[in-house]
Design an enzyme around this catalytic site. Sequence first.
Site, PDB file in Angstrom:
ATOM      1  N   LYS A 192     -10.798  -3.860  -2.396  1.00 40.21           N
ATOM      2  CA  LYS A 192     -11.465  -2.554  -2.442  1.00 40.21           C
ATOM      3  C   LYS A 192     -10.488  -1.478  -2.865  1.00 40.21           C
ATOM      4  CE  LYS A 192     -12.956  -3.386   1.878  1.00 40.21           C
ATOM      5  NZ  LYS A 192     -13.769  -3.615   3.067  1.00 40.21           N
TER       6      LYS A 192
ATOM      7  N   LYS B 266       0.813  -1.218   0.000  1.00 40.69           N
ATOM      8  CA  LYS B 266       0.000   0.000   0.000  1.00 40.69           C
ATOM      9  C   LYS B 266       0.845   1.266   0.000  1.00 40.69           C
ATOM     10  CE  LYS B 266      -4.242  -1.900   1.938  1.00 40.69           C
ATOM     11  NZ  LYS B 266      -5.129  -2.012   3.089  1.00 40.69           N
TER      12      LYS B 266
ATOM     13  N   LYS C 176      -5.401 -10.394  -5.605  1.00 38.98           N
ATOM     14  CA  LYS C 176      -6.649 -10.664  -4.880  1.00 38.98           C
ATOM     15  C   LYS C 176      -7.701  -9.606  -5.219  1.00 38.98           C
ATOM     16  CE  LYS C 176      -5.676  -7.913  -0.863  1.00 38.98           C
ATOM     17  NZ  LYS C 176      -5.718  -7.642   0.530  1.00 38.98           N
TER      18      LYS C 176
END
Length: 327
Positions: A195, A111, A192
């Site tokens: 969101k 991230k 994966k």
Amino acid sequence: MARVLSAIQPSGTIHLGNYFGAIRPWVAAQRNNDAFYSIADLHALTLDIDPAALRANTLDTAIVLFAAGLDPELCTLFVQSHLHEHNELSWLLECVATYGELRRMVQFKDKSANQESVRVGLLTYPVLMAADILLYQTEQVPVGDDQRQHLELSRDLAVRFNGRYGTVFRVPEAIIPSVGARVMDLQYPNRKMSKSVGSPQGTINITDTADEIAKKVRRAVTDNEADVLYDPDTRPGLSNLLELLSVTTGRSPTDLAEDFSSYGELKAALTSSLIEALAPLQQRMQELRQDYGHVARLLNEGADKARAIASETLARARDAVGLLAQR
Ligand code: TYM
């Protein structure tokens, strides 16, 4: 009855990965366990999120969870930020965790990779998650496979804290489903479903209409082979579709592969089984949306029940580290 706890971020729509990897197992676990579930709104602040959207998503996530079958008579659902205990324990645990171990977290690396300025909250996020878990003397944490490393950290922090200050926390265990623990993006089957970093066409949200579901499944990336075979390593796109059908039908992906002679047939069967699985949930969501006040009241009751346990653990942890009690 085992004490169970898990949480989900209210950071947008909820997709099939969240549903099959976590929410459905939560619904199953509430029956025979003492289950606590939380909407992790503090965690959602680690990424850019509009304040009005965060408020709306938090309530909406509660609606999804109740619609999916969480029953306030059987489990406790609460909003993380309604309890200051989570932030407080998080600080105590930050003083036990090391910078090195947080920096090594795979989700932190992913991230933060393309960000020029990285929020400190993104680094310390797994410590807050450990606080969420340890406050409830949790034994089992039902999560998808992507949370495995965070769970290991929670265990390490519990053991280290107990070793240093005396036993305060129970050491939790991750419970990861055998199928559905890793639902992949339909466009990028090596990533994966997500969101925050998923592709819109590769992500099926549980609020998607029948047409949207049909379109996304039809366009799902597979491969150029002709036969239908379950092999996640060499045939990731196809195997993901078989796994999704496996979670809706309860049959094994290898077994299911034998039923189909073309990808088209498999996609058609998957489309109808997903539509069928989601329809009742969508219907209940509509009903719950008629009365937001009722949902808010249930969350208040949930917070009160959660506080009774969390405040006791926090008091013990504060005492153990030597914070002077106020008289
Ligand atoms: P979050 O909100 O990203 O995801 C919620 C749950 O959904 C699972 N999940 C998946 N499962 C299968 N396939 C996927 N593609 C997929 N994507 C997500 C996640 O594993 C998770 O179980 N940090 C957590 C929230 C959290 C938490 C906690 C969880 C905060 N405190 C304490 C457990 C215990 C998170 O961001 O999940």
